[in-house]
Write a protein that holds these residues in place. Structure first.
Motif, PDB file in Angstrom:
ATOM      1  N   ASP A 124      44.618  27.155  43.892  1.00 20.38           N
ATOM      2  CA  ASP A 124      44.702  27.333  42.444  1.00 20.38           C
ATOM      3  C   ASP A 124      43.312  27.469  41.817  1.00 20.38           C
ATOM      4  N   ARG A 125      42.314  27.726  42.650  1.00 23.18           N
ATOM      5  CA  ARG A 125      40.942  27.829  42.163  1.00 23.18           C
ATOM      6  C   ARG A 125      40.462  29.272  42.248  1.00 23.18           C
ATOM      7  N   VAL A 126      39.907  29.788  41.156  1.00 25.23           N
ATOM      8  CA  VAL A 126      39.411  31.157  41.099  1.00 25.23           C
ATOM      9  C   VAL A 126      37.921  31.135  40.793  1.00 25.23           C
ATOM     10  N   THR A 127      37.178  31.930  41.530  1.00 33.06           N
ATOM     11  CA  THR A 127      35.747  32.085  41.285  1.00 33.06           C
ATOM     12  C   THR A 127      35.465  33.553  41.003  1.00 33.06           C
ATOM     13  N   LEU A 128      34.801  33.824  39.881  1.00 35.68           N
ATOM     14  CA  LEU A 128      34.488  35.191  39.468  1.00 35.68           C
ATOM     15  C   LEU A 128      32.987  35.409  39.460  1.00 35.68           C
ATOM     16  N   SER A 129      32.569  36.579  39.942  1.00 35.09           N
ATOM     17  CA  SER A 129      31.168  36.972  39.846  1.00 35.09           C
ATOM     18  C   SER A 129      30.937  37.664  38.510  1.00 35.09           C
ATOM     19  N   LEU A 130      29.823  37.361  37.860  1.00 37.32           N
ATOM     20  CA  LEU A 130      29.453  37.992  36.591  1.00 37.32           C
ATOM     21  C   LEU A 130      28.167  38.802  36.723  1.00 37.32           C
ATOM     22  N   GLY A 131      27.762  39.084  37.944  1.00 39.98           N
ATOM     23  CA  GLY A 131      26.535  39.825  38.150  1.00 39.98           C
ATOM     24  C   GLY A 131      25.332  38.893  38.188  1.00 39.98           C
ATOM     25  N   THR A 132      24.166  39.497  38.358  1.00 38.85           N
ATOM     26  CA  THR A 132      22.936  38.696  38.508  1.00 38.85           C
ATOM     27  C   THR A 132      21.969  38.871  37.351  1.00 38.85           C
ATOM     28  N   SER A 133      22.382  39.597  36.295  1.00 34.67           N
ATOM     29  CA  SER A 133      21.425  39.937  35.243  1.00 34.67           C
ATOM     30  C   SER A 133      21.843  39.517  33.850  1.00 34.67           C
ATOM     31  N   ARG A 134      22.792  38.576  33.738  1.00 33.64           N
ATOM     32  CA  ARG A 134      23.167  38.120  32.406  1.00 33.64           C
ATOM     33  C   ARG A 134      22.003  37.396  31.738  1.00 33.64           C
ATOM     34  N   GLU A 135      21.921  37.502  30.416  1.00 37.33           N
ATOM     35  CA  GLU A 135      20.827  36.887  29.672  1.00 37.33           C
ATOM     36  C   GLU A 135      20.843  35.369  29.776  1.00 37.33           C
ATOM     37  N   ASP A 136      22.032  34.779  29.884  1.00 36.46           N
ATOM     38  CA  ASP A 136      22.108  33.317  29.974  1.00 36.46           C
ATOM     39  C   ASP A 136      21.933  32.811  31.409  1.00 36.46           C
ATOM     40  N   GLY A 137      21.777  33.740  32.353  1.00 39.36           N
ATOM     41  CA  GLY A 137      21.531  33.351  33.730  1.00 39.36           C
ATOM     42  C   GLY A 137      22.755  32.950  34.528  1.00 39.36           C
ATOM     43  N   VAL A 138      23.944  32.970  33.915  1.00 38.24           N
ATOM     44  CA  VAL A 138      25.181  32.596  34.626  1.00 38.24           C
ATOM     45  C   VAL A 138      25.588  33.734  35.557  1.00 38.24           C
ATOM     46  N   LYS A 139      25.704  33.438  36.833  1.00 44.89           N
ATOM     47  CA  LYS A 139      26.041  34.461  37.820  1.00 44.89           C
ATOM     48  C   LYS A 139      27.511  34.430  38.218  1.00 44.89           C
ATOM     49  N   GLN A 140      28.147  33.278  38.094  1.00 45.03           N
ATOM     50  CA  GLN A 140      29.564  33.188  38.419  1.00 45.03           C
ATOM     51  C   GLN A 140      30.185  32.002  37.691  1.00 45.03           C
ATOM     52  N   VAL A 141      31.494  32.062  37.544  1.00 42.48           N
ATOM     53  CA  VAL A 141      32.239  30.969  36.924  1.00 42.48           C
ATOM     54  C   VAL A 141      33.416  30.622  37.809  1.00 42.48           C
ATOM     55  N   SER A 142      33.877  29.390  37.694  1.00 44.70           N
ATOM     56  CA  SER A 142      35.011  28.927  38.478  1.00 44.70           C
ATOM     57  C   SER A 142      35.959  28.153  37.572  1.00 44.70           C
ATOM     58  N   PHE A 143      37.252  28.340  37.786  1.00 42.57           N
ATOM     59  CA  PHE A 143      38.249  27.663  36.962  1.00 42.57           C
ATOM     60  C   PHE A 143      39.555  27.566  37.739  1.00 42.57           C
ATOM     61  N   ARG A 144      40.485  26.801  37.187  1.00 49.07           N
ATOM     62  CA  ARG A 144      41.785  26.592  37.821  1.00 49.07           C
ATOM     63  C   ARG A 144      42.842  27.452  37.137  1.00 49.07           C
ATOM     64  N   ILE A 145      43.833  27.925  37.886  1.00 45.17           N
ATOM     65  CA  ILE A 145      44.943  28.690  37.323  1.00 45.17           C
ATOM     66  C   ILE A 145      46.260  28.048  37.735  1.00 45.17           C
ATOM     67  N   SER A 146      47.299  28.323  36.958  1.00 53.95           N
ATOM     68  CA  SER A 146      48.654  27.859  37.296  1.00 53.95           C
ATOM     69  C   SER A 146      49.630  28.994  37.037  1.00 53.95           C
ATOM     70  N   HIS A 147      50.544  29.192  37.974  1.00 54.85           N
ATOM     71  CA  HIS A 147      51.554  30.236  37.841  1.00 54.85           C
ATOM     72  C   HIS A 147      52.870  29.738  38.418  1.00 54.85           C
ATOM     73  N   ARG A 148      53.905  30.571  38.338  1.00 56.91           N
ATOM     74  CA  ARG A 148      55.223  30.174  38.814  1.00 56.91           C
ATOM     75  C   ARG A 148      55.131  29.766  40.282  1.00 56.91           C
ATOM     76  N   PRO A 149      55.726  28.626  40.643  1.00 55.94           N
ATOM     77  CA  PRO A 149      55.536  28.064  41.984  1.00 55.94           C
ATOM     78  C   PRO A 149      56.387  28.699  43.073  1.00 55.94           C
ATOM     79  N   ASP A 150      57.347  29.533  42.702  1.00 60.80           N
ATOM     80  CA  ASP A 150      58.280  30.047  43.706  1.00 60.80           C
ATOM     81  C   ASP A 150      57.800  31.318  44.398  1.00 60.80           C
ATOM     82  N   ILE A 151      56.565  31.745  44.111  1.00 53.53           N
ATOM     83  CA  ILE A 151      56.029  32.960  44.713  1.00 53.53           C
ATOM     84  C   ILE A 151      54.986  32.590  45.765  1.00 53.53           C
TER      85      ILE A 151
END
Length: 410
Positions: A124-151
């Motif tokens: 349930d954990r997703v990590t996204l790349s945001l590139g290496t050149s953002r002004e705030d220096g953030v290169k990636q973010v990670s967060f949790r997701i929830s979806h229907r459990p029967d799939i």
């Protein structure tokens, strides 16, 4: 493996949510920036060059081009190309008076799209790349997701992050590979889509089933009356539109799940559906009825049948020419619109008498499989089983917490 789209809720801390919204805002700025330069190019030269090479050249000049993942920026670029291609097609047919595709609102948060790379899903954990050149220096973010459990899915092929203006939440949409259940059936079925009768299904043994669409009509009519007294696009107006959408989707899910379950029980391996492409252009019943039919969710219904059928090992074909199937006598082949005497009844001078939507489904079946599912030539068809659905909640105010399970009765 069949592909389906899962909608998931994003659970992120305020800092991560702010970064995601900023990246989505960058996607809007990139989209609008490309459109602005193309409009300027057209004004100066009288031509528009939408080649990837030219758009890549423009991208280098845009200040927000480093605000999110590079491959996602290329997908935004391709959205602009597709917007112009669609515009040119409409322009060629004389269906638009505009001179260029429209800009997105300045405060719009455009989806972040990832295909094959730039993301990782681990449980349930997703990590996204945001590139290496953002002004705030953030290169990636990670967060949790929830979806229907029967799939249960094998692999995530695509991922997009979108903002829902009504709920104010960020959502994730995952295109995943699922493992289809084994289906050893050999049967066939044909489905005729409609409004009052949502689906009329004819099986190869001559049995027929009708799924009612009356409640969907009632819900849409009810919420349209509510919105008639509200300011368009106001907060309350959007809330009612959102609730109407959710209620209609719930009923569509119930109806399609019931039909697929019935097909599995009967050993159906393939379902044929009439091709509805261009139906909106051919509808001419007056402004009021046209508006109602144009908004009917045919494509959403077909997509639900496709992915649910794929999970059950059933092939769903929607490329069948259904022209004149509703006005053609299934017994003698006579084509006469007046044979539809009134809603729900088809009577031919040859003696054929059937429910009108059943007659259409039988014609689709015969057109696809070159054989009639009705045994004998007595001019009779099995009495259809009628399935209707209802919601456990309905109204303007927020419903109390209760069981929202759909009930089906035959």
């Amino acid at each position: 493996m069949p592909l389906i789209t899962l909608k998931a809720q994003v659970h992120a801390d305020p800092q991560t949510e702010a970064v995601l919204k900023d990246a989505m805002f960058c996607a809007t700025k990139i989209y609008n920036g490309l459109l602005w330069h193309l409009r300027k190019e057209y004004k100066e030269t009288g031509k528009v060059n939408i080649s990837r090479k030219n758009l890549n050249r423009i991208l280098k000049e845009l200040p927000r081009a480093k605000g999110y993942y590079s491959m996602s920026i290329q997908l935004t670029r391709d959205e602009v190309r597709e917007a112009y291609k669609s515009f040119f097609a409409l322009k060629k047919k004389g269906l638009t008076q505009h001179e260029a595709p429209g800009f997105r609102r300045k405060n719009c948060l455009s989806p972040l799209k990832y295909v094959q790379s730039g993301f990782m899903v681990d449980g349930d954990r997703v990590t996204l790349s945001l590139g290496t050149s953002r002004e705030d220096g953030v290169k990636q973010v990670s967060f949790r997701i929830s979806h229907r459990p029967d799939i249960e899915y094998e692999r995530v092929r695509e991922l997009s992050i979108a903002y829902d203006k009504v709920s104010g939440r960020i959502e994730a949409r995952l295109v995943v590979e699922v493992k289809a259940r084994e289906n050893n059936g050999t049967g066939k079925a044909a489905v005729d889509l409609g409004e009052t009768v949502l689906m009329a299904c004819a099986f190869d043994d001559g049995a027929v089933m009708l799924c009612s669409g009356r409640l969907i009509k009632a819900i849409r009519r009810y919420w349209q009356k509510v919105r008639a007294n509200l300011k368009q696009n106001s907060r309350r107006w959007r809330e009612t539109a959102h609730r109407e959408k959710k209620q209609v989707e719930q009923l569509l899910h119930a109806a399609t799940s019931h039909l697929i379950a019935e097909c599995v029980q009967r050993g159906v391996k393939e379902i044929a559906i009439g091709n509805l492409n261009g139906i909106r252009e051919s509808i001419a019943y007056g402004d009021r009825l046209n508006q109602r039919l144009h908004a009917w969710p045919y494509r959403k219904l077909i997509n639900m049948l496709k992915y649910k059928g794929a999970m059950a090992g059933i092939l769903v074909r929607d490329n069948v020419d259904e022209k004149s199937t509703s006005i053609t006598c299934h017994a003698c082949g006579n084509v006469m619109a007046s044979n539809r005497r009134y809603r729900g009844l088809y009577i031919c001078s040859c003696g054929w008498r059937a429910q009108a939507d059943v007659n259409g489904a039988l014609n689709i079946y015969e057109r696809v499989y070159q054989v009639s599912p009705v045994k004998g030539s007595s001019g009779r068809v099995a009495r259809p089983a009628v399935v209707s659905y209802h919601l456990g909640w309905h109204g303007v105010a927020e419903p109390k917490r209760r069981d929202k399970t759909l009930c089906a009765s035959a």
